[in-house]
Design a protein around this motif. Structure first.
Motif, PDB file in Angstrom:
ATOM      1  N   GLU A  74      15.894 -16.256 -36.267  1.00 37.53           N
ATOM      2  CA  GLU A  74      14.628 -15.641 -35.896  1.00 37.53           C
ATOM      3  C   GLU A  74      13.713 -16.655 -35.199  1.00 37.53           C
ATOM      4  O   GLU A  74      13.133 -16.391 -34.137  1.00 37.53           O
ATOM      5  CB  GLU A  74      13.959 -15.123 -37.166  1.00 37.53           C
ATOM      6  N   SER A  75      13.663 -17.826 -35.797  1.00 38.26           N
ATOM      7  CA  SER A  75      12.793 -18.860 -35.246  1.00 38.26           C
ATOM      8  C   SER A  75      13.265 -19.276 -33.845  1.00 38.26           C
ATOM      9  O   SER A  75      12.465 -19.424 -32.921  1.00 38.26           O
ATOM     10  CB  SER A  75      12.792 -20.054 -36.202  1.00 38.26           C
ATOM     11  N   GLY A 124      12.551 -16.654 -31.268  1.00 37.56           N
ATOM     12  CA  GLY A 124      11.170 -16.710 -30.833  1.00 37.56           C
ATOM     13  C   GLY A 124      10.934 -17.820 -29.821  1.00 37.56           C
ATOM     14  O   GLY A 124      10.082 -17.722 -28.937  1.00 37.56           O
ATOM     15  N   TYR A 125      11.708 -18.874 -29.938  1.00 38.93           N
ATOM     16  CA  TYR A 125      11.515 -20.045 -29.095  1.00 38.93           C
ATOM     17  C   TYR A 125      12.227 -19.887 -27.757  1.00 38.93           C
ATOM     18  O   TYR A 125      11.690 -20.214 -26.703  1.00 38.93           O
ATOM     19  CB  TYR A 125      12.041 -21.264 -29.859  1.00 38.93           C
ATOM     20  N   GLU A 150       9.537 -12.587 -25.549  1.00 36.13           N
ATOM     21  CA  GLU A 150       8.690 -11.971 -26.574  1.00 36.13           C
ATOM     22  C   GLU A 150       9.362 -10.720 -27.150  1.00 36.13           C
ATOM     23  O   GLU A 150       9.933  -9.921 -26.433  1.00 36.13           O
ATOM     24  CB  GLU A 150       7.379 -11.562 -25.899  1.00 36.13           C
ATOM     25  N   LYS A 181      12.116 -11.937 -31.486  1.00 30.17           N
ATOM     26  CA  LYS A 181      11.948 -12.549 -32.795  1.00 30.17           C
ATOM     27  C   LYS A 181      11.886 -11.494 -33.906  1.00 30.17           C
ATOM     28  O   LYS A 181      12.508 -11.641 -34.956  1.00 30.17           O
ATOM     29  CB  LYS A 181      10.660 -13.378 -32.785  1.00 30.17           C
ATOM     30  N   ASP A 182      11.163 -10.431 -33.618  1.00 27.62           N
ATOM     31  CA  ASP A 182      10.943  -9.454 -34.673  1.00 27.62           C
ATOM     32  C   ASP A 182      12.175  -8.636 -35.017  1.00 27.62           C
ATOM     33  O   ASP A 182      12.294  -8.107 -36.118  1.00 27.62           O
ATOM     34  CB  ASP A 182       9.798  -8.508 -34.282  1.00 27.62           C
TER      35      ASP A 182
END
Ligand SMILES: Nc1ncnc2c1ncn2[C@@H]1O[C@H](COP(=O)(O)OP(=O)(O)OP(=O)(O)O)[C@@H](O)[C@H]1O
Ligand SMILES: [Mg+2]
Lengths: 257, 291
Positions: B251-252, B255-256, B260, B263-264
């Motif tokens: 997940e992290s 996100g990186y 956008e 991640k969720d």
């Protein structure tokens, strides 16, 4: 170890609308081996489950010595000295043999006696000592049956309820198991209430027998006399094929819930 | 460097998922039901800690064990009062009941004036401390999480392996009928299991609070902890933690590295892939044989 007399008076148990046993009265005096015979679905296991508190009777009374144990908590019944070896062994599959045995001693107050009892049990069933560290599911059927008996012995009971120890076992292993049961009875004075399909064997080791049909007791006599009775001979001793029955019953097995 | 930072953040977050997932697994193994109140228990734990420290002025090191004990007692009571009477009903009703308890918990916290409706900071002693490792600067609040998680896992392992009550919990989970026959107090153990699950969730809450701040909706994180339990095999405690860390890190990194939004959904993508590749989960290999 001096036990007490187990006495059932007019006991009736039902699963929902299905009455499994009706008006069952029986007595198991201390130090004896008493057998309950009967065909599939006669209600044999239900009698044992009712004694050990797994099934609460709708009528009747169960006494163990001076205690009224009707419908009380299974744990309390174990503490009164009654251990149940359930049908189909029901060992804890992933626990080691040793942990299975320690669970048998769960209700023991004096924990310091447990290691000594473990040794005593291994003396009757040495194979379990060798397999001590293995998960119970790796044992053979016969060894699992031995484990189930040993586990019940770990509660230091004065009365053992044995539900079809011969289930699914070879004739040779069955005899071995029965020899152990008789030894436990003779040497430790443990009273035994034995449920068996193998009537021949049961009538040979037991002192007294009850015959159950459709939830009712239809005969009650010393095993010697039961063996001589014509109808018993015919129904339970004559037309019997242990091998095939064993397998057929295996499939029929229901799990408790 | 940034990449490594993300991995470390992911591990910390993943440990939180793992801790909550431990609660799912404990309860699932004991009663074969799924409790969706674990996230809310975490939120309650964080709030209770907050109240003890900021409102009552109890020192942090006393507030932590007090929160833990109180939440364990709460979990025990929830099981005894609400769950135990309907055990044996269809799994669906129990899921709904736990969801309902979660709603009530969230609503109750929101009713607390001021505290319940605004973001709150949990004042922990290690606030604003950080450690520099090879050019990386890592906040103490993140380092503490895997350390506590590891210690907790070790304690749980020792308990299940060596204590009488721990072995009895395993026994009851493997064969409830045999446990009753042995005189093991199965019902009381179920209550204790809930107490443990609530305690672990409360610790997760106290660990998460310094990272994200406390609010009444923080329990929604439970929705990502559930995938962690599934990835781990649903019935495995190590699996829950490994599953949690896996999801946290992916997940992290998502996100990186990814646009956008990824991640969720990362947690659910991981679960989907897992269910396709290994339907029993990472640690779901054990066959439960009932003879
Ligand atoms: N859990 C249960 N739910 C509903 N009915 C049951 C349950 N267990 C047993 N019965 C019914 O109660 C009756 C007696 O069953 P019980 O198991 O006592 O028989 P048994 O004599 O032990 O038979 P077997 O030799 O096959 O073990 C049967 O009609 C059976 O179908
Ligand atoms: Mg039976």
């Amino acid at each position: 170890m001096t036990g007490s007399t187990l006495k059932l008076s007019n006991v009736e148990s039902a699963y929902g609308p299905v009455k499994a046993i009706r008006g069952v009265s029986l007595q198991v005096p201390p130090g004896m081996i008493v057998a309950v015979l009967g065909s599939n679905g006669a209600g044999k296991s239900t009698i044992l489950k009712t004694i050990s508190g797994m099934v609460v009777p709708s009528r009747g009374k169960i006494e163990y010595g001076a205690h009224d144990i009707t419908g009380i908590d299974p744990a309390a019944i174990v503490r009164y000295g009654i251990s149940h070896v359930p049908e189909g062994r029901d060992v804890f599959p992933l626990l080691s043999v040793r942990d299975n045995l320690l669970m048998g001693a769960y209700t023991r107050k004096n924990r310091t006696e447990v290691p000594r009892d473990l040794e005593a049990v291994f003396d009757y069933l040495p194979i379990l000592k060798e397999r001590c560290a293995q998960p119970a599911q790796l044992l053979s059927g016969g060894q699992q049956q031995m484990l189930a008996i040993a586990r019940a012995m770990m509660a230091s009971p004065s009365l053992i309820l044995l539900d079809e120890p011969s289930l699914g076992l070879s004739p040779k292993l069955t005899i071995e198991i029965f020899e152990i049961i008789v030894r436990v009875n003779r040497e430790r004075g443990t009273t035994i209430l034995l449920v068996e399909q193998n009537a021949n064997l049961a009538l040979n080791v037991a002192d007294h027998g009850y015959v159950l049909e459709n939830g009712r007791i239809v005969a009650d006599d010393s095993c010697e006399r039961l063996r001589a009775k014509e109808d018993i001979k015919e129904f339970y001793l004559g037309m019997r094929e242990t091998g095939i029955r064993g397998e057929r019953r295996w499939k029929k097995k229901k799990t408790w819930r | 460097m940034h990449f490594l930072q993300q991995v470390i953040n992911g591990i910390a977050q993943g440990c939180i998922y793992g801790l909550i997932a431990i609660g799912f697994v404990l309860i699932y193994k004991a009663t074969e039901t799924v409790s969706f109140v674990q996230g809310e228990l975490m939120m309650l734990g964080a709030f209770l800690g907050l109240v003890l420290i900021t409102v009552l002025g109890i020192p942090y090191w006393l507030a932590v064990p007090a929160t833990l004990l109180a939440m364990m007692a709460f979990g025990f009571l929830v099981e005894r009062v609400a769950i135990s009477p309907i055990l044996g009903e269809p799994a669906f009703s129990i899921v709904m009941l736990t969801l309902g308890i979660g709603y009530v918990a969230r609503g109750a916290v929101m009713m607390i004036p001021e505290l319940g409706t605004e973001l709150q900071v949990l004042p922990v002693p290690y606030r604003d401390q950080s450690v520099a490792i090879g050019g990386l600067i890592i906040g103490m609040e993140r380092l503490v999480v895997p350390a506590v998680t590891a210690a907790l896992c070790l304690m749980l392992y020792l308990m299940f392996r060596f204590t009488r009550i721990g072995v009895a919990m395993q026994a009851a989970s493997q064969s409830q009928s045999a446990a009753y026959y042995m005189g093991i107090p199965v019902r009381r153990l179920n209550g204790l299991v809930w107490g443990m699950a609530a305690g672990v969730a409360a610790i997760a809450g106290l660990l998460l609070a310094p990272i994200v701040m406390i609010d009444s909706n923080m329990g929604f994180i439970g929705l990502k902890a559930f995938p962690a339990a599934v990835v781990g095999g649903m019935a495995s405690l190590p699996g829950a933690v490994v599953g949690g860390v896996t999801i946290g890190v992916i997940e992290s990194l998502a996100g990186y590295l990814l646009p956008e939004g990824f991640k969720d959904v990362a947690a659910y993508v991981v679960v989907l892939i897992m269910l396709m590749v290994r339907p029993n989960g990472l640690f779901g290999g054990e066959v439960r044989k009932k003879v």
